[in-house]
Design a protein around this motif. Structure first.
Motif, PDB file in Angstrom:
ATOM      1  N   GLY A  31       0.828  -1.150  -0.095  1.00 10.84           N
ATOM      2  CA  GLY A  31       0.061   0.164  -0.037  1.00 10.84           C
ATOM      3  C   GLY A  31       0.873   1.125   0.002  1.00 10.84           C
ATOM      4  O   GLY A  31       0.297   2.237   0.530  1.00 10.84           O
ATOM      5  N   PHE A  32       2.086   1.232  -0.408  1.00 11.79           N
ATOM      6  CA  PHE A  32       2.824   2.426  -0.463  1.00 11.79           C
ATOM      7  C   PHE A  32       2.239   3.428  -1.605  1.00 11.79           C
ATOM      8  O   PHE A  32       1.966   2.997  -2.549  1.00 11.79           O
ATOM      9  N   THR A  33       2.238   4.658  -0.970  1.00 11.71           N
ATOM     10  CA  THR A  33       1.512   5.667  -1.907  1.00 11.71           C
ATOM     11  C   THR A  33       2.315   7.121  -1.766  1.00 11.71           C
ATOM     12  O   THR A  33       2.994   7.164  -0.588  1.00 11.71           O
ATOM     13  N   GLY A  34       2.248   7.895  -2.424  1.00 10.82           N
ATOM     14  CA  GLY A  34       2.728   9.260  -2.345  1.00 10.82           C
ATOM     15  C   GLY A  34       4.198   9.378  -2.532  1.00 10.82           C
ATOM     16  O   GLY A  34       4.970   8.388  -2.965  1.00 10.82           O
ATOM     17  N   ARG A  35       4.924  10.452  -2.062  1.00 12.04           N
ATOM     18  CA  ARG A  35       6.288  10.786  -2.176  1.00 12.04           C
ATOM     19  C   ARG A  35       6.574  10.651  -3.791  1.00 12.04           C
ATOM     20  O   ARG A  35       8.046  10.144  -3.786  1.00 12.04           O
ATOM     21  N   ILE A  55     -11.856  11.674   5.163  1.00 16.15           N
ATOM     22  CA  ILE A  55     -11.068  12.904   5.103  1.00 16.15           C
ATOM     23  C   ILE A  55     -10.876  13.429   6.470  1.00 16.15           C
ATOM     24  O   ILE A  55      -9.868  13.845   6.924  1.00 16.15           O
ATOM     25  N   THR A  56     -12.213  13.384   7.332  1.00 18.06           N
ATOM     26  CA  THR A  56     -11.953  13.618   8.807  1.00 18.06           C
ATOM     27  C   THR A  56     -10.966  13.037   9.467  1.00 18.06           C
ATOM     28  O   THR A  56      -9.987  13.347  10.375  1.00 18.06           O
ATOM     29  N   LEU A  57     -10.860  11.494   9.387  1.00 21.55           N
ATOM     30  CA  LEU A  57      -9.872  10.522   9.784  1.00 21.55           C
ATOM     31  C   LEU A  57      -8.436  10.888   9.571  1.00 21.55           C
ATOM     32  O   LEU A  57      -7.767  10.949  10.385  1.00 21.55           O
ATOM     33  N   HIS A  72      -0.140  11.595   9.175  1.00 21.54           N
ATOM     34  CA  HIS A  72       1.156  11.250   9.671  1.00 21.54           C
ATOM     35  C   HIS A  72       1.244   9.709   9.069  1.00 21.54           C
ATOM     36  O   HIS A  72       0.253   8.959   9.442  1.00 21.54           O
ATOM     37  N   PRO A  73       2.309   9.125   8.391  1.00 22.68           N
ATOM     38  CA  PRO A  73       2.093   7.658   7.798  1.00 22.68           C
ATOM     39  C   PRO A  73       2.088   6.601   8.718  1.00 22.68           C
ATOM     40  O   PRO A  73       1.137   5.853   8.684  1.00 22.68           O
ATOM     41  N   PRO A  89      -3.003  15.780   1.751  1.00 27.05           N
ATOM     42  CA  PRO A  89      -4.207  14.899   2.185  1.00 27.05           C
ATOM     43  C   PRO A  89      -4.688  14.256   1.067  1.00 27.05           C
ATOM     44  O   PRO A  89      -5.359  12.975   1.285  1.00 27.05           O
ATOM     45  N   GLU A  90      -4.385  14.377  -0.301  1.00 28.88           N
ATOM     46  CA  GLU A  90      -4.565  13.599  -1.163  1.00 28.88           C
ATOM     47  C   GLU A  90      -3.972  12.158  -1.205  1.00 28.88           C
ATOM     48  O   GLU A  90      -4.527  11.172  -1.333  1.00 28.88           O
ATOM     49  N   GLN A  91      -2.787  12.320  -0.497  1.00 31.43           N
ATOM     50  CA  GLN A  91      -1.762  10.920  -0.310  1.00 31.43           C
ATOM     51  C   GLN A  91      -2.048  10.455   0.721  1.00 31.43           C
ATOM     52  O   GLN A  91      -2.303   8.873   0.745  1.00 31.43           O
TER      53      GLN A  91
END
Length: 690
Positions: free
Chosen positions: A351-355, A525-527, A534-535, A501-503
């Motif tokens: 599930g690695f996402t972003g960066r 989004i709230t969660l 924070h990852p 937020p999108e990541q």
């Protein structure tokens, strides 16, 4: 609803937990739950509740206690688990779904019927049910005398089997985590002492193994006047003789025509860790074991050998004059290099996402052609940032992407011990030398290796490795900025912050599943915002949601808003915890610097300026500026606009919880250095901040 006996007696619905107050009804309930489905005689119940001297009204008082229990059950909606009055006593019915003791026993029975791999996992799950002191809120001397030792023995038998399995599979370091603790709680338990001595010896720590044998021997002679059992004495003799205590013999492959002898194959990968784990814990992305399970030597290696007595500086910091000798010793024992099998693959990061920007930059750096004349310096990158921000996950993800460019393999080397102390460079170099077959990683085999040097504390831990393996490449992760390393060896620096937020949404979707996130998009989004993007916090939240499919995202987000730190822990592994990770980060700092962080992070005024920090700490501005610099370097403070500094929301919430009596020492300890004082290497702290 479930009763919890394996700790303080409590009642939980899986979301909320009610710890029962110390009282006679609590003692009565404990007595009945310890014999679920069985009749407990009234005389026995009176002894448990009142002791040997019963009041004259004990019979009526016992009935009153039963009535109070029934009212308690009605209050929490568990009337179906009523206390039943039968001839001669009382009974309460329970099963593995309503009583953690029976759940524990069911898991133990299931483990005994399974194979070794699933047995270990199941037994670990059973041990995770034990939370805190057994029946610590139950006021009954009789139960604590007769029943608590019996329950504790059940746990010890399971823990003994877990350590046996770990040792059988060569996972000695994982066993050490449990054995250090249990041998201190039960210093006369000879089987645990035997396992600890064996684990220490098999990880290359012969001196500590013999010292541990002397400890148990002295304890038994002083307290009981007996010698250790025969198995322990034989173990000591085997260690003194330098015997092999069961290291798995490597399998052999058919020799190539050009080879005179067969080359050992790499051992099979064991328990490849996942992404949802904590540094220092078995199967964590922060530790991921040691190179004993990733290399091709076929024997366990040690991550925790102590520094040599009298060595200058900190354990992880060799004296400058020794650095060249250390680097030379790494590559020295290489002769007639022969290509052997590559080490097993690194763990993946589900599930690695972003960066995306960091990933692209790192891939370009590690796969670029090296210009002529630059063969003596390994390309490397430093990934720094706050605890749990995803440094190791990014390093492993990139290592997988570029692995085909490194024919000698990719290796992960943790450079911090479980207690947070740095590993000496010599120790890390020795482990790396054993993990890489002769010639590998040094260029003599014609290939290149990629080193992931994880959780570095001081530049001197890394410099000898970069020098010895200059033909390869390295990714260095650290909470510190390691500016001195970059100054002497170049390299690129990537300071990681919270996800966008999108990541964050992409990470939750990848782990929890698209359907569940789509069912509550606003709550998702709230969660993510409640986790501070924070990852580590996001992964813990995702794991909790996966294991509780009926838990609504909105409810969980509400809990986090009320307590943003307390709900970011996983019950089955106390080390998989945001507060524990942050506690551990503070323990690595000098007390004065940790106190300063708590005071600044706990302040309602953000962003901070140097003058505001000086006022909060009661220090001159020049000293406050030093504090800010060190907190920035430790990843506990971030810089916004020039002159403005801020702390991540989770760190602020943690500081509010952790401050307590810690603050108040900074003005006394954070003094300017006296004349003639200079920064030292004993912990890498200048005198003003020790």
């Amino acid at each position: 609803m479930r009763f919890q006996l394996l700790g303080p007696l409590s009642v939980t619905d899986g979301r909320d937990l009610v710890m029962l107050p110390p009282s006679k009804p609590t003692a009565l309930l404990a007595a009945l739950l310890l014999r679920p489905g069985s009749i407990v005689p009234t005389d026995r119940l009176r002894d448990i509740v009142w002791g040997e001297e019963h009041p004259t009204t004990a019979k009526t008082a016992l009935q009153s206690c039963v009535l109070r229990l029934r009212r308690l059950f009605a209050k929490y909606g568990i009337e179906h688990q009523a206390v039943v009055a039968v001839a001669g006593g009382y009974r309460i019915d329970a099963d593995a779904d309503t009583l953690d003791l029976l759940h524990f026993r069911r898991l133990v029975a299931r483990a005994a019927a399974s194979g070794n791999d699933s047995e270990l996992y199941t037994l670990r799950s059973a041990l995770a049910l034990w939370q805190g002191g057994l029946l610590s809120n139950v006021p009954s001397d009789l139960l604590h005398r007769d029943e608590v030792p019996r329950l504790a023995e059940e746990r010890l038998r399971v823990l003994e089997r877990v350590c046996d399995i770990e040792l059988e599979h060569g996972r000695c370091r994982e066993a050490l985590v449990d054995l250090w603790e249990v041998t201190r709680v039960y210093p006369a338990h000879e089987r645990f002492a035997e396992q600890l001595v064996e684990a220490l010896y098999r990880t290359g720590r012969q001196t500590e193994a013999l010292a541990e044998y002397r400890r148990i021997k002295g304890h038994l002679r002083e307290r009981l006047g007996v010698d250790p059992r025969a198995e322990l004495q034989r173990l000591e003799l085997a260690i003194l003789r330098g015997e092999d205590l069961g290291r798995a013999e490597p399998t052999r492959r058919r020799a190539a025509p050009s080879e005179r002898t067969a080359i050992p194959d790499a051992p099979s990968s064991q328990d490849t860790p996942g992404a949802l784990a904590t540094p220092g814990s078995p199967g964590s992305l922060g530790s991921l074991g040691s190179l004993g399970s990733l290399g091709s030597s076929g024997s366990p290696t040690s991550p925790t050998s102590p520094a040599s007595p009298g060595s200058p500086g900190s354990p992880g910091s060799p004296a400058p004059a020794d650095r060249e000798a250390v680097a030379t010793s790494i590559a020295a024992p290489i002769a007639s290099p022969v290509a052997g099998p590559p080490p097993p693959p690194l763990p993946s990061v589900p599930g690695f996402t972003g960066r995306e920007a960091e990933v692209g930059s790192l891939v370009d750096l590690l796969t670029a052609e090296r210009p002529e004349g630059d063969a003596e310096r390994a390309p490397f990158a430093v990934l720094s940032g706050a605890p749990g921000i995803g440094k190791t996950a990014l390093a492993l993800h990139v290592a997988h992407l570029v692995g085909r460019h490194f024919p000698d393999g990719c290796l992960l080397l943790p450079l911090t011990r479980p207690d947070g102390s740095p590993r000496p460079a010599e120790e890390a170099a020795d482990e790396l030398r054993r993990a890489l077959p002769p010639g590998r990683g040094t260029g003599l085999s014609g290939g290149r290796s990629l080193l992931v040097l994880d959780d570095v504390v001081h530049p001197d831990q890394v410099r000898p490795l970069l020098t010895a393996y200059a033909c390869g490449a390295a990714i260095v992760t650290s909470r510190m900025g390691l500016a001195a390393l970059v100054a002497t060896h170049g390299g690129t620096v990537h300071r990681l912050g919270a996800l966008d937020p999108e990541q964050s949404q992409a990470l939750l979707t990848a782990v929890v599943g698209r359907e569940r996130i789509a069912a509550e998009p606003t709550a998702a989004i709230t969660l993510a915002a409640a986790c501070g993007h924070h990852p580590l916090a996001l992964r813990i939240a995702a794991a909790r949601l996966l294991t509780r499919p009926r838990l609504r995202l909105a409810d969980y987000a509400g809990w986090l808003r009320n307590d943003p730190v307390g709900w970011l822990s996983l019950a089955d592994d106390p080390r998989m915890s945001v507060p524990q990770r942050l506690d551990e980060a503070l323990q690595r700092l000098p007390t004065a610097l940790a106190d300063a962080h708590l005071r600044l992070a706990g302040s309602p005024h953000h962003p901070l300026t140097t003058s505001a920090a000086a006022g909060l700490l009661g220090l001159p501005e020049d000293t406050a500026e030093q504090v800010i610099e060190r907190l920035l370097d430790a990843g506990l403070l971030e810089e916004g606009q020039p002159g403005d500094f801020w702390t991540h929301d989770l760190l602020r919430a943690h500081a509010r919880r952790a401050a307590g009596s810690s603050v108040g020492h900074a003005p006394a300890l954070l003094r300017p250095p006296r004349h003639g004082e200079s920064p030292q290497l004993d912990g890498s702290r200048p005198a003003a901040l020790r």
